[in-house]
Structures are given as C-alpha cells and as structure tokens.
Design a protein around this motif. Structure first.
Motif, PDB file in Angstrom:
ATOM      1  N   PRO A  17       4.328   7.892   1.432  1.00 35.55           N
ATOM      2  CA  PRO A  17       3.629   9.109   0.996  1.00 35.55           C
ATOM      3  C   PRO A  17       3.382  10.084   2.141  1.00 35.55           C
ATOM      4  O   PRO A  17       2.887   9.701   3.196  1.00 35.55           O
ATOM      5  CB  PRO A  17       2.303   8.567   0.433  1.00 35.55           C
ATOM      6  CG  PRO A  17       2.124   7.220   1.058  1.00 35.55           C
ATOM      7  CD  PRO A  17       3.495   6.680   1.298  1.00 35.55           C
ATOM      8  N   ASP A  18       3.756  11.340   1.911  1.00 33.56           N
ATOM      9  CA  ASP A  18       3.499  12.395   2.878  1.00 33.56           C
ATOM     10  C   ASP A  18       3.273  13.694   2.105  1.00 33.56           C
ATOM     11  O   ASP A  18       3.264  13.719   0.875  1.00 33.56           O
ATOM     12  CB  ASP A  18       4.644  12.529   3.883  1.00 33.56           C
ATOM     13  CG  ASP A  18       6.003  12.773   3.224  1.00 33.56           C
ATOM     14  OD1 ASP A  18       6.037  13.166   2.032  1.00 33.56           O
ATOM     15  OD2 ASP A  18       7.026  12.589   3.892  1.00 33.56           O
ATOM     16  N   GLU A  19       3.105  14.785   2.844  1.00 35.69           N
ATOM     17  CA  GLU A  19       2.800  16.058   2.188  1.00 35.69           C
ATOM     18  C   GLU A  19       3.952  16.535   1.318  1.00 35.69           C
ATOM     19  O   GLU A  19       3.734  17.105   0.243  1.00 35.69           O
ATOM     20  CB  GLU A  19       2.463  17.121   3.238  1.00 35.69           C
ATOM     21  CG  GLU A  19       1.152  16.882   3.975  1.00 35.69           C
ATOM     22  CD  GLU A  19      -0.072  17.122   3.102  1.00 35.69           C
ATOM     23  OE1 GLU A  19       0.086  17.558   1.944  1.00 35.69           O
ATOM     24  OE2 GLU A  19      -1.190  16.862   3.594  1.00 35.69           O
ATOM     25  N   GLN A  59      -1.589   6.416   2.511  1.00 31.28           N
ATOM     26  CA  GLN A  59      -0.649   5.916   3.517  1.00 31.28           C
ATOM     27  C   GLN A  59      -1.065   4.539   4.018  1.00 31.28           C
ATOM     28  O   GLN A  59      -0.233   3.643   4.185  1.00 31.28           O
ATOM     29  CB  GLN A  59      -0.556   6.911   4.676  1.00 31.28           C
ATOM     30  CG  GLN A  59       0.126   8.207   4.293  1.00 31.28           C
ATOM     31  CD  GLN A  59       0.034   9.268   5.376  1.00 31.28           C
ATOM     32  OE1 GLN A  59      -0.882   9.238   6.211  1.00 31.28           O
ATOM     33  NE2 GLN A  59       0.945  10.225   5.365  1.00 31.28           N
ATOM     34  N   GLU A  60      -2.346   4.367   4.251  1.00 34.86           N
ATOM     35  CA  GLU A  60      -2.841   3.063   4.699  1.00 34.86           C
ATOM     36  C   GLU A  60      -2.626   2.006   3.614  1.00 34.86           C
ATOM     37  O   GLU A  60      -2.254   0.864   3.912  1.00 34.86           O
ATOM     38  CB  GLU A  60      -4.317   3.175   5.058  1.00 34.86           C
ATOM     39  CG  GLU A  60      -4.582   4.033   6.291  1.00 34.86           C
ATOM     40  CD  GLU A  60      -6.061   4.313   6.513  1.00 34.86           C
ATOM     41  OE1 GLU A  60      -6.874   3.915   5.634  1.00 34.86           O
ATOM     42  OE2 GLU A  60      -6.412   4.906   7.552  1.00 34.86           O
ATOM     43  N   GLU A  61      -2.849   2.383   2.364  1.00 36.19           N
ATOM     44  CA  GLU A  61      -2.642   1.437   1.260  1.00 36.19           C
ATOM     45  C   GLU A  61      -1.167   1.086   1.100  1.00 36.19           C
ATOM     46  O   GLU A  61      -0.817  -0.062   0.792  1.00 36.19           O
ATOM     47  CB  GLU A  61      -3.193   2.032  -0.038  1.00 36.19           C
ATOM     48  CG  GLU A  61      -3.150   1.071  -1.218  1.00 36.19           C
ATOM     49  CD  GLU A  61      -3.813   1.635  -2.466  1.00 36.19           C
ATOM     50  OE1 GLU A  61      -3.795   0.947  -3.508  1.00 36.19           O
ATOM     51  OE2 GLU A  61      -4.333   2.768  -2.408  1.00 36.19           O
ATOM     52  N   TYR A  62      -0.294   2.057   1.311  1.00 36.47           N
ATOM     53  CA  TYR A  62       1.142   1.814   1.223  1.00 36.47           C
ATOM     54  C   TYR A  62       1.564   0.761   2.240  1.00 36.47           C
ATOM     55  O   TYR A  62       2.273  -0.206   1.912  1.00 36.47           O
ATOM     56  CB  TYR A  62       1.880   3.133   1.472  1.00 36.47           C
ATOM     57  CG  TYR A  62       3.374   3.086   1.308  1.00 36.47           C
ATOM     58  CD1 TYR A  62       3.976   3.452   0.109  1.00 36.47           C
ATOM     59  CD2 TYR A  62       4.209   2.727   2.369  1.00 36.47           C
ATOM     60  CE1 TYR A  62       5.360   3.451  -0.042  1.00 36.47           C
ATOM     61  CE2 TYR A  62       5.591   2.721   2.233  1.00 36.47           C
ATOM     62  CZ  TYR A  62       6.159   3.080   1.022  1.00 36.47           C
ATOM     63  OH  TYR A  62       7.544   3.075   0.874  1.00 36.47           O
ATOM     64  N   VAL A  63       1.133   0.925   3.483  1.00 37.84           N
ATOM     65  CA  VAL A  63       1.476  -0.032   4.534  1.00 37.84           C
ATOM     66  C   VAL A  63       0.879  -1.403   4.230  1.00 37.84           C
ATOM     67  O   VAL A  63       1.558  -2.439   4.359  1.00 37.84           O
ATOM     68  CB  VAL A  63       1.000   0.481   5.901  1.00 37.84           C
ATOM     69  CG1 VAL A  63       1.164  -0.587   6.972  1.00 37.84           C
ATOM     70  CG2 VAL A  63       1.766   1.743   6.292  1.00 37.84           C
ATOM     71  N   SER A 152      -1.906  -2.038  -8.345  1.00 34.40           N
ATOM     72  CA  SER A 152      -1.395  -1.069  -7.388  1.00 34.40           C
ATOM     73  C   SER A 152      -1.017   0.239  -8.081  1.00 34.40           C
ATOM     74  O   SER A 152      -0.468   0.236  -9.192  1.00 34.40           O
ATOM     75  CB  SER A 152      -0.159  -1.640  -6.681  1.00 34.40           C
ATOM     76  OG  SER A 152       0.517  -0.646  -5.959  1.00 34.40           O
ATOM     77  N   PRO A 153      -1.242   1.374  -7.409  1.00 38.17           N
ATOM     78  CA  PRO A 153      -0.799   2.642  -7.989  1.00 38.17           C
ATOM     79  C   PRO A 153       0.715   2.749  -8.120  1.00 38.17           C
ATOM     80  O   PRO A 153       1.208   3.577  -8.884  1.00 38.17           O
ATOM     81  CB  PRO A 153      -1.351   3.688  -7.011  1.00 38.17           C
ATOM     82  CG  PRO A 153      -1.535   2.965  -5.721  1.00 38.17           C
ATOM     83  CD  PRO A 153      -1.925   1.569  -6.112  1.00 38.17           C
TER      84      PRO A 153
END
Length: 217
Positions: A17-19, A59-63, A152-153
């Motif tokens: 996830p990013d902008e 982002q933290e959740e993705y990692v 999880s999303p």
C-alpha cells in the motif's frame, strides 16, 4: 473478461500500500461494482477496508501479515518449497513462463508474488496465468483461509481470485488440509538465483484504466 478484471483488481489491492494505490481504490470499487457479486463483493470489501485505514498503519499491517506469517505469504512457491533450493527452480519456471509470453520482469520483482502473477494473467496471457494459479491452488487456498481467519482487510481480494477458479476436487481439498496443518517447509538452504523478498510496488493495472462503462458484465 470478468475473470481478468477481477485479477487486475486483486493485483492492485494486494500490492504494497502506498499513495498511488490509494488514489486508485475508487476506480477498483467502480470496476468491482460491475462484476458478478461472487467476484465484486469481496473486492469491494477489500477496497473499502484499505481506504478506511491510515496509510502508515496499513503499511505496518501489510508487513506484519504477509512478511511474518508463514501461512500468509504472497509468494506462491513458498507454500510448496519454503526457503529451500527447490524453490529457486520453481521461481525460474515462473520466469520462463513469462518470457515465453514475451513478458520480462525487472530484477526487483519475484515472479511468484501473487500480485505479479495476477497482473500477468490479466494483461499478458490469461491461459498461462490461470495455469500458474491452478498449479499453486493449495497455497492460494491456505492463504485465503488464513486471511479469512485473521479478519484481514486483504481477505476479500484473495477470495475473489479463488472464486475465478474451479471448485476444489477431493484430492485438492486434501492437499489444502495437509498444507494448512503442516505449513511450508522450513529448511533454509538458499534461493539462488532468486533470494529477494519484501513489498512489491506495481503500476496501475492497464485493463482497469480502459474498461468502458457497463463493460464488465
């Protein structure tokens, strides 16, 4: 057309996830709304969930989800081979499949990352892309179940991919149960020539930007 659009949506949603990804979530939602409910609803659920979370936390959740949980890996060959030398051979087969279709990856992308496989399947060679997904169906289903159980999303994105594939047969269900119980192999003996992992950033999927209104059904 429905399957390739679902694969494109899921590819974007499963990238780091990013902008840029965030700016395209509305487009994903619009495309998902025109897909059959079994594909569109889980994709919409994921797009909505990602858009509702602060980016840094996401982002933290993705990692934490995909890089630290063995049953949540986005690298399809990991489920069969773990971090063993056999995985290096499997990665080479992925890359050779892409090259036969005239599709070359840069060195920053591992070819078995689910978002990369889905982008290839949607925009380059749907037949061979589907075959790669089917060849690694057990791992895909373990990932789907693990994300579902975590709440999880990203669960909806993987559920939509699974919904594009045939119903599991008896032996396939057994393989999923075994893999879910045992997990991937743990021996670490090197992945040459592929030893890189981590987040994968992907460009906006091309099919999504060219879908005519009402054309997904």
């Amino acid at each position: 057309m429905n399957d390739t659009l679902a694969w494109q949506c899921a590819s974007l949603l499963l990238a780091y996830p990013d902008e840029e990804q965030r700016s395209h979530l509305e487009l994903v939602g619009d495309v998902a709304a025109r897909l059959p409910d079994r594909l569109g609803r889980p994709l919409t659920d994921t797009a909505t969930a990602l858009g509702a979370r602060p980016l840094q936390g996401l982002q933290e959740e993705y990692v934490a989800t995909f890089d630290t949980r063995r049953r949540c890996s986005l690298f399809l060959t990991y489920f069969l081979h773990g971090d063993t030398r056999k995985r290096g051979t499997a990665l080479l087969r992925f890359r050779q499949t892409y090259l036969r279709s005239g599709h070359a990856l840069d060195d920053s992308e591992l070819p078995d990352h689910l978002a990369v496989v889905l982008e290839y399947a949607a925009t380059v060679d749907p037949e061979q892309g589907r075959r790669l997904l089917l060849d690694h169906r057990a791992g895909l289903e373990v990932l789907r179940l693990a994300l579902r159980d975590l709440g999880s999303p990203w669960a909806g994105a993987v559920a939509a991919v699974s919904a594009t594939l045939p119903t599991l047969r008896g032996d396939e269900r057994d393989a999923v149960r075994r893999l879910a119980a045992e997990g991937p192999p743990e021996e670490e003996v090197g992945l040459s020539p592929y030893g890189q992992a981590g987040p994968v950033d992907l460009p906006l999927p091309t099919v999504l930007s060219t879908v005519p209104s009402g054309g997904a059904r």
